[in-house]
Design a protein around this motif. Structure first.
Motif, PDB file in Angstrom:
ATOM      1  N   SER A  59       0.828  -1.192   0.000  1.00 48.61           N
ATOM      2  CA  SER A  59       0.000   0.000   0.000  1.00 48.61           C
ATOM      3  C   SER A  59       0.868   1.250   0.000  1.00 48.61           C
ATOM      4  O   SER A  59       1.902   1.310   0.668  1.00 48.61           O
ATOM      5  CB  SER A  59      -0.915   0.006   1.229  1.00 48.61           C
ATOM      6  N   ILE A  60       0.445   2.285  -0.732  1.00 50.78           N
ATOM      7  CA  ILE A  60       1.170   3.547  -0.728  1.00 50.78           C
ATOM      8  C   ILE A  60       1.097   4.214   0.639  1.00 50.78           C
ATOM      9  O   ILE A  60       1.884   5.116   0.945  1.00 50.78           O
ATOM     10  CB  ILE A  60       0.614   4.509  -1.795  1.00 50.78           C
ATOM     11  N   PHE A  61       0.162   3.774   1.477  1.00 40.75           N
ATOM     12  CA  PHE A  61       0.001   4.366   2.801  1.00 40.75           C
ATOM     13  C   PHE A  61       0.744   3.596   3.888  1.00 40.75           C
ATOM     14  O   PHE A  61       0.714   3.997   5.053  1.00 40.75           O
ATOM     15  CB  PHE A  61      -1.494   4.424   3.179  1.00 40.75           C
ATOM     16  N   ASN A  62       1.415   2.504   3.526  1.00 33.42           N
ATOM     17  CA  ASN A  62       1.985   1.633   4.553  1.00 33.42           C
ATOM     18  C   ASN A  62       3.056   2.324   5.394  1.00 33.42           C
ATOM     19  O   ASN A  62       3.200   2.037   6.585  1.00 33.42           O
ATOM     20  CB  ASN A  62       2.577   0.369   3.921  1.00 33.42           C
ATOM     21  N   LYS A  63       3.795   3.263   4.799  1.00 37.20           N
ATOM     22  CA  LYS A  63       4.839   3.944   5.573  1.00 37.20           C
ATOM     23  C   LYS A  63       4.251   4.814   6.675  1.00 37.20           C
ATOM     24  O   LYS A  63       4.954   5.217   7.605  1.00 37.20           O
ATOM     25  CB  LYS A  63       5.716   4.790   4.657  1.00 37.20           C
ATOM     26  N   PHE A  64       2.945   5.088   6.578  1.00 35.90           N
ATOM     27  CA  PHE A  64       2.292   5.879   7.608  1.00 35.90           C
ATOM     28  C   PHE A  64       1.534   5.018   8.618  1.00 35.90           C
ATOM     29  O   PHE A  64       1.452   5.352   9.795  1.00 35.90           O
ATOM     30  CB  PHE A  64       1.311   6.871   6.985  1.00 35.90           C
ATOM     31  N   ASN A  65       0.934   3.901   8.146  1.00 30.46           N
ATOM     32  CA  ASN A  65       0.081   3.121   9.063  1.00 30.46           C
ATOM     33  C   ASN A  65       0.656   1.758   9.451  1.00 30.46           C
ATOM     34  O   ASN A  65       0.070   1.065  10.285  1.00 30.46           O
ATOM     35  CB  ASN A  65      -1.322   2.943   8.474  1.00 30.46           C
ATOM     36  N   LEU A 303       2.429  16.073   7.788  1.00 32.71           N
ATOM     37  CA  LEU A 303       3.289  15.040   8.362  1.00 32.71           C
ATOM     38  C   LEU A 303       3.939  15.530   9.659  1.00 32.71           C
ATOM     39  O   LEU A 303       4.128  14.744  10.600  1.00 32.71           O
ATOM     40  CB  LEU A 303       4.367  14.631   7.362  1.00 32.71           C
ATOM     41  N   MET A 304       4.244  16.813   9.745  1.00 31.60           N
ATOM     42  CA  MET A 304       4.789  17.369  10.980  1.00 31.60           C
ATOM     43  C   MET A 304       3.800  17.249  12.138  1.00 31.60           C
ATOM     44  O   MET A 304       4.181  17.296  13.306  1.00 31.60           O
ATOM     45  CB  MET A 304       5.163  18.843  10.764  1.00 31.60           C
ATOM     46  N   ARG A 305       2.536  17.063  11.789  1.00 32.08           N
ATOM     47  CA  ARG A 305       1.482  16.869  12.796  1.00 32.08           C
ATOM     48  C   ARG A 305       1.057  15.409  12.868  1.00 32.08           C
ATOM     49  O   ARG A 305      -0.039  15.088  13.313  1.00 32.08           O
ATOM     50  CB  ARG A 305       0.294  17.778  12.469  1.00 32.08           C
ATOM     51  N   ASP A 306       1.954  14.515  12.365  1.00 35.33           N
ATOM     52  CA  ASP A 306       1.743  13.058  12.391  1.00 35.33           C
ATOM     53  C   ASP A 306       0.551  12.619  11.566  1.00 35.33           C
ATOM     54  O   ASP A 306      -0.077  11.588  11.845  1.00 35.33           O
ATOM     55  CB  ASP A 306       1.599  12.551  13.834  1.00 35.33           C
ATOM     56  N   LEU A 307       0.222  13.381  10.526  1.00 37.41           N
ATOM     57  CA  LEU A 307      -0.855  13.022   9.612  1.00 37.41           C
ATOM     58  C   LEU A 307      -0.230  12.656   8.268  1.00 37.41           C
ATOM     59  O   LEU A 307       0.114  13.530   7.465  1.00 37.41           O
ATOM     60  CB  LEU A 307      -1.844  14.184   9.448  1.00 37.41           C
ATOM     61  N   GLY A 308      -0.028  11.347   8.031  1.00 36.51           N
ATOM     62  CA  GLY A 308       0.619  10.890   6.810  1.00 36.51           C
ATOM     63  C   GLY A 308      -0.311  10.998   5.624  1.00 36.51           C
ATOM     64  O   GLY A 308      -1.492  10.672   5.714  1.00 36.51           O
ATOM     65  N   SER A 309       0.219  11.457   4.485  1.00 36.60           N
ATOM     66  CA  SER A 309      -0.620  11.605   3.297  1.00 36.60           C
ATOM     67  C   SER A 309       0.164  11.256   2.041  1.00 36.60           C
ATOM     68  O   SER A 309       1.387  11.376   1.996  1.00 36.60           O
ATOM     69  CB  SER A 309      -1.151  13.036   3.189  1.00 36.60           C
ATOM     70  N   HIS A 310      -0.574  10.826   1.028  1.00 41.28           N
ATOM     71  CA  HIS A 310       0.000  10.558  -0.293  1.00 41.28           C
ATOM     72  C   HIS A 310      -0.574  11.581  -1.267  1.00 41.28           C
ATOM     73  O   HIS A 310      -1.752  11.929  -1.182  1.00 41.28           O
ATOM     74  CB  HIS A 310      -0.337   9.140  -0.751  1.00 41.28           C
ATOM     75  N   VAL A 311       0.257  12.036  -2.202  1.00 44.76           N
ATOM     76  CA  VAL A 311      -0.136  13.124  -3.091  1.00 44.76           C
ATOM     77  C   VAL A 311      -0.289  12.626  -4.528  1.00 44.76           C
ATOM     78  O   VAL A 311       0.562  11.883  -5.030  1.00 44.76           O
ATOM     79  CB  VAL A 311       0.931  14.247  -3.065  1.00 44.76           C
ATOM     80  N   VAL A 312      -1.384  13.031  -5.183  1.00 41.49           N
ATOM     81  CA  VAL A 312      -1.533  12.872  -6.625  1.00 41.49           C
ATOM     82  C   VAL A 312      -2.012  14.202  -7.193  1.00 41.49           C
ATOM     83  O   VAL A 312      -2.542  15.048  -6.466  1.00 41.49           O
ATOM     84  CB  VAL A 312      -2.511  11.741  -7.004  1.00 41.49           C
ATOM     85  N   TYR A 313      -1.852  14.361  -8.516  1.00 41.69           N
ATOM     86  CA  TYR A 313      -2.044  15.675  -9.112  1.00 41.69           C
ATOM     87  C   TYR A 313      -3.218  15.754 -10.087  1.00 41.69           C
ATOM     88  O   TYR A 313      -3.390  16.786 -10.746  1.00 41.69           O
ATOM     89  CB  TYR A 313      -0.753  16.107  -9.825  1.00 41.69           C
ATOM     90  N   ASP A 314      -4.011  14.708 -10.184  1.00 47.74           N
ATOM     91  CA  ASP A 314      -5.162  14.756 -11.088  1.00 47.74           C
ATOM     92  C   ASP A 314      -6.224  13.765 -10.635  1.00 47.74           C
ATOM     93  O   ASP A 314      -5.956  12.848  -9.848  1.00 47.74           O
ATOM     94  CB  ASP A 314      -4.739  14.446 -12.531  1.00 47.74           C
ATOM     95  N   GLY A 315      -7.425  13.960 -11.154  1.00 50.52           N
ATOM     96  CA  GLY A 315      -8.558  13.137 -10.746  1.00 50.52           C
ATOM     97  C   GLY A 315      -8.446  11.691 -11.155  1.00 50.52           C
ATOM     98  O   GLY A 315      -8.853  10.787 -10.420  1.00 50.52           O
ATOM     99  N   GLU A 316      -7.876  11.431 -12.341  1.00 49.19           N
ATOM    100  CA  GLU A 316      -7.747  10.055 -12.803  1.00 49.19           C
ATOM    101  C   GLU A 316      -6.874   9.233 -11.842  1.00 49.19           C
ATOM    102  O   GLU A 316      -7.223   8.098 -11.492  1.00 49.19           O
ATOM    103  CB  GLU A 316      -7.125  10.023 -14.214  1.00 49.19           C
ATOM    104  N   SER A 317      -5.742   9.807 -11.427  1.00 51.24           N
ATOM    105  CA  SER A 317      -4.852   9.105 -10.494  1.00 51.24           C
ATOM    106  C   SER A 317      -5.535   8.855  -9.162  1.00 51.24           C
ATOM    107  O   SER A 317      -5.372   7.795  -8.547  1.00 51.24           O
ATOM    108  CB  SER A 317      -3.569   9.917 -10.275  1.00 51.24           C
ATOM    109  N   ALA A 318      -6.319   9.829  -8.715  1.00 54.02           N
ATOM    110  CA  ALA A 318      -7.045   9.674  -7.451  1.00 54.02           C
ATOM    111  C   ALA A 318      -8.025   8.517  -7.518  1.00 54.02           C
ATOM    112  O   ALA A 318      -8.113   7.694  -6.596  1.00 54.02           O
ATOM    113  CB  ALA A 318      -7.780  10.967  -7.105  1.00 54.02           C
ATOM    114  N   LEU A 319      -8.753   8.415  -8.622  1.00 50.32           N
ATOM    115  CA  LEU A 319      -9.738   7.335  -8.766  1.00 50.32           C
ATOM    116  C   LEU A 319      -9.058   5.975  -8.855  1.00 50.32           C
ATOM    117  O   LEU A 319      -9.589   4.979  -8.359  1.00 50.32           O
ATOM    118  CB  LEU A 319     -10.610   7.588  -9.999  1.00 50.32           C
ATOM    119  N   ASP A 320      -7.878   5.912  -9.476  1.00 51.24           N
ATOM    120  CA  ASP A 320      -7.130   4.646  -9.530  1.00 51.24           C
ATOM    121  C   ASP A 320      -6.753   4.194  -8.125  1.00 51.24           C
ATOM    122  O   ASP A 320      -6.859   3.004  -7.780  1.00 51.24           O
ATOM    123  CB  ASP A 320      -5.870   4.807 -10.379  1.00 51.24           C
ATOM    124  N   ILE A 321      -6.303   5.137  -7.273  1.00 48.61           N
ATOM    125  CA  ILE A 321      -5.915   4.783  -5.906  1.00 48.61           C
ATOM    126  C   ILE A 321      -7.121   4.374  -5.087  1.00 48.61           C
ATOM    127  O   ILE A 321      -7.070   3.427  -4.298  1.00 48.61           O
ATOM    128  CB  ILE A 321      -5.171   5.967  -5.249  1.00 48.61           C
TER     129      ILE A 321
END
Length: 404
Positions: A59-65, A303-321
């Motif tokens: 998961s792209i989120f695994n480094k956070f959770n 992230l400085m507030r311990d809120l991990g996030s992954h970034v994408v730059y368009d709607g298509e990429s967001a829907l794929d995730i």
């Protein structure tokens, strides 16, 4: 009777070997599905989440959770509890790699086969074409390689150093392979002794400590011997004394623990910084915005507030995730090239209504806000946003998810 941990590649005739061993010995079969189901009961995590640990694409989120690390810890505990019960077991599949400490009465076996023989098996027994068989083998071998490297550090999943015996079925056949394994089961070196029973109990204690620590958000290596527990930190630590104290305080009260030692592993001086997971905070946050500099800075501030996030730059990429990785909370811009934010929101709420969506826009109108809220947005915020307001909104969205 000794236990068998059997690992193999796809189309390596392992199923035939397992069936014969079950017929010829008193072993009970334990599959990956059995271990996953037990781990889910022990942890309260879903079987689907636990089973993802076996998949090479993390998961792209695994480094956070740390979801994969948590799953592995509970899988180990599930295996350990079965190994101490005294019933002769044949554990077949990915779970055969979970043993992290030596238990001398456990026979670790690797079944391998020639590539051409594997293709033949795939074609004759599974109905695959040669092209399909090669593709399936490559994908399967990659998953096994990633799994073994994550657990053992070994790049080659078939290396003899990981096993008591490596059996080349293509060269000696199924019958001889089974005979060799049965012969080794009778070897004095793998018989159950008082020492080997203690080794199994050590493995169980280490697994219990590991799950106790991951439940509190910690990810360290654990080993145990006769009640003496060693915790190994493999990432750079900013406040090492505080972390050592916390780890000891969490471990020492556990049943069976006599002493606790904290050490530092080979990766302690790596660039990665040790982060304790806080399960009260969202860790699967997806930021969707085409303003690259803005959204990258926003991600760093979260992230400085311990809120991990992954970034994408368009709607298509967001829907794929959303389709493949299921974020918990999205921060979504409205005006983007391609699929705009309102359409992304509409599709997300139609397919994954449990995902909470926070709109963050610099161009929205009152009508846009009305539409977004009607579609199910959790909140509608304007740029520039106060980072504390955004952080609080994310926490409130996550609290709603946890209550659902």
């Amino acid at each position: 009777m000794s236990d068998i941990l059997l690992f193999s590649g796809l189309f390596c005739q392992a199923e035939s070997v397992v069936k014969r061993l079950l017929d010829d010995t008193r072993c009970s079969l334990i599959t990956d599905s059995d271990i996953v189901a037990e781990a889910a009961k022990l942890s309260g995590m879903s079987e689907k989440a636990i089973a993802k640990a076996f998949v090479s694409k993390g998961s792209i989120f695994n480094k956070f959770n740390h979801e994969k690390e948590r799953s592995v810890a509970w899988l180990r505990l599930a295996l350990a509890e079965k190994l101490v019960k005294g019933e002769a077991l044949l554990v077949s599949g990915f779970s055969a790699q979970l043993l992290s400490q030596s238990i001398s009465h456990v026979l670790k076996v690797c079944i391998i086969d020639d590539v051409h023989k594997r293709i033949e098996v795939a074609r004759n027994e599974e109905g695959f074409s040669e092209k399909e068989a090669i593709k399936a083998m490559q994908r399967s071998d990659e998953e096994r390689s990633v799994w073994v490297k994550e657990l053992t550090g070994e790049k080659d999943p078939w290396t003899s150093s990981l096993y008591d015996m490596v059996v080349p079925v293509d060269k000696i056949g199924v019958d001889e392979s089974v005979a060799l394994i049965k012969e080794q089961l009778g070897n004095a070196a793998v018989q159950i002794t008082d020492n080997s029973r203690q080794e199994a109990l050590d493995f169980l204690l280490a697994a219990k400590v590991e799950t106790a620590l991951v439940t509190k958000g910690h990810n360290v290596e654990v080993s145990a011997k006769a009640g003496n527990v060693v915790l190994t930190i493999n990432k750079k630590v900013l406040l090492v004394d505080r972390l050592e104290k916390e780890l000891v305080e969490l471990t020492q009260p556990l049943d069976g623990v006599e002493s606790v030692e904290v050490t530092f592993g080979k990766d302690f001086y790596s660039p990665d910084i040790y982060r304790r997971m806080d399960f009260e905070l969202p860790s699967r946050v997806l930021l969707v915005d085409d303003e690259r500099e803005f959204v990258q800075t926003l991600s760093e501030r979260l992230l400085m507030r311990d809120l991990g996030s992954h970034v994408v730059y368009d709607g298509e990429s967001a829907l794929d995730i959303v389709k493949d990785d299921e974020p918990e909370v999205m921060i979504l811009d409205l005006k983007m090239p391609g699929i705009d934010g309102i359409e992304v929101l509409r599709r997300v709420k139609a397919s994954r209504p449990n995902i909470e969506v926070v709109i963050l826009t610099g161009h929205g109108s009152d009508q846009d806000k009305k539409v977004c809220m009607e579609l199910g947005a959790f909140a509608y915020l304007h740029k520039p946003v106060d980072i504390e307001v955004l952080s609080l909104t994310l926490k409130e969205a996550y609290a709603k998810i946890r209550k659902a």
